[in-house]
Design a protein around this motif. Structure first.
Motif, PDB file in Angstrom:
ATOM      1  N   GLU A 113       0.809  -1.218   0.000  1.00 32.26           N
ATOM      2  CA  GLU A 113       0.000   0.000   0.000  1.00 32.26           C
ATOM      3  C   GLU A 113       0.849   1.277   0.000  1.00 32.26           C
ATOM      4  O   GLU A 113       0.337   2.376  -0.194  1.00 32.26           O
ATOM      5  CB  GLU A 113      -0.918   0.024   1.228  1.00 32.26           C
ATOM      6  N   LYS A 114       2.146   1.129   0.228  1.00 34.00           N
ATOM      7  CA  LYS A 114       2.996   2.305   0.364  1.00 34.00           C
ATOM      8  C   LYS A 114       2.987   3.185  -0.886  1.00 34.00           C
ATOM      9  O   LYS A 114       2.930   4.417  -0.801  1.00 34.00           O
ATOM     10  CB  LYS A 114       4.430   1.890   0.693  1.00 34.00           C
ATOM     11  N   THR A 115       3.040   2.558  -2.045  1.00 35.09           N
ATOM     12  CA  THR A 115       3.045   3.316  -3.295  1.00 35.09           C
ATOM     13  C   THR A 115       1.780   4.152  -3.428  1.00 35.09           C
ATOM     14  O   THR A 115       1.829   5.328  -3.800  1.00 35.09           O
ATOM     15  CB  THR A 115       3.174   2.378  -4.507  1.00 35.09           C
ATOM     16  N   ASN A 116       0.635   3.537  -3.094  1.00 41.15           N
ATOM     17  CA  ASN A 116      -0.639   4.255  -3.181  1.00 41.15           C
ATOM     18  C   ASN A 116      -0.681   5.439  -2.223  1.00 41.15           C
ATOM     19  O   ASN A 116      -1.159   6.529  -2.576  1.00 41.15           O
ATOM     20  CB  ASN A 116      -1.803   3.309  -2.876  1.00 41.15           C
ATOM     21  N   PHE A 117      -0.191   5.222  -0.997  1.00 37.52           N
ATOM     22  CA  PHE A 117      -0.224   6.295  -0.005  1.00 37.52           C
ATOM     23  C   PHE A 117       0.729   7.421  -0.388  1.00 37.52           C
ATOM     24  O   PHE A 117       0.403   8.607  -0.255  1.00 37.52           O
ATOM     25  CB  PHE A 117       0.123   5.746   1.374  1.00 37.52           C
TER      26      PHE A 117
END
Length: 319
Positions: free
Chosen positions: A99-103
């Motif tokens: 999820e890091k990329t999305n955040f």
């Protein structure tokens, strides 16, 4: 006179029917959870098995991210036909590596590219995710953006995972007690905000047992009492369900006290208590189901926290 009397009683009878009908209808709409199922995977065979096992009163937790649209729609449609609820996984207190990329993209769009470093407060080595300080408005905005996407899929509610990041706040020695208390309160407020924003949805909290009582003590020898969720009392925005994951695994005064609290919570009936046990822990399967039944909890059993995407959990009737 007889005609008037008959007409009078006929009117009273029809009025009684008209008055009582909505009450019966309202009672029929009340959802009473009776069983629990959790599956994070997307294997077509297991998804078919999950659908076949759906029954009235069942609460089913799924992770939408690995499922295609047909799988989601088919499962939810059948669940509604039989009277079950399908709720979707969301991580509240941790940011997973996937999820890091999305955040980060979300932060760039809002011109806050370095915020992640400020609100990340350590790593969960087991799942390779980072603990997040939920006392931040941008994190709230990100979560509710995800929730809007989840609810677009017509699911019946949310499964709030990683609420136990609150334990990290409580024990964050680098923070003064007042700072820790602020984040504890932020987690409590956030849990209630999920329910407040969509009152018709079924909200289940996973873990976070420090929050379930009347108050949360933050500090060492001295400290601050933060008002807790107090799940044994009625509150319009408290979660509908509480999952005690890895139930009956540990012993000691603290967990014994929490178990007594959960028994009272279940007895009072404002929040339903679910239990999930695992083979790879110290919990004894037979004892797990016996204790859960005796307390009125709604139990399920799995092999491990690491296999929830590979197999269905097992209910009380499974041998």
């Amino acid at each position: 006179m007889k005609i008037f009397s008959c007409l009078y009683f006929s009117i009273l009878f029809n009025l009684a029917l008209a008055t009582s009908a909505p009450l019966v209808s309202a009672e029929e709409k009340v959802f009473v959870p009776t069983s629990f199922q959790l599956y994070y995977g997307s294997d077509p065979k297991i998804m078919s098995q999950l659908q076949e096992q759906l029954k009235k009163g069942q609460v089913v937790v799924i992770d939408l991210r690995g499922l295609n649209q047909n799988q989601i729609t088919t499962l939810i449609d059948h669940a509604h036909q039989v009277g079950a609820k399908v709720i979707a996984y969301i991580s509240v207190g941790e940011l997973e590596s996937l999820e890091k990329t999305n955040f980060k993209q979300f932060l760039k769009q809002h011109k806050k590219p370095t915020l992640l470093e400020k609100i990340s407060i350590g790593k969960n080595e087991i799942f390779q995710s980072c603990h997040i300080d939920v006392n931040n408005s941008m994190w709230h905005k990100y979560l509710f953006k995800k929730i809007d996407q989840i609810y677009d899929q017509k699911v019946d509610g949310l499964f709030l995972d990683t609420i136990d990041t609150v334990d990290v706040y409580i024990n964050q020695q680098e923070w003064p007690v007042s700072r820790r208390a602020k984040s504890v309160k932020a987690m409590i407020d956030l849990v209630r905000k999920f329910k407040e924003s969509s009152p018709d949805k079924f909200i289940m909290q996973n873990r976070g047992l420090n929050l379930i009582g009347k108050s949360v003590f933050v500090g060492e020898e001295t400290g601050i009492l933060v008002p807790g969720l107090y799940l044994s009392k009625s509150h319009p925005h408290n979660p509908d369900g509480l999952l005690w994951e890895s139930a009956y695994t540990h012993t000691g005064d603290w967990i014994d006290g929490k178990e007594r609290e959960m028994i009272q919570i279940q007895k009072n009936g404002f929040t339903s208590v679910f239990t999930l046990g695992y083979t790879d822990t110290k919990a004894d399967r037979r004892q797990f189901f016996q204790k859960s039944q005796a307390a009125g909890f709604i139990p399920a059993w799995g092999s491990s926290t690491k296999t929830l995407h590979k197999e269905l959990t097992q209910g009380i009737t499974t041998k």
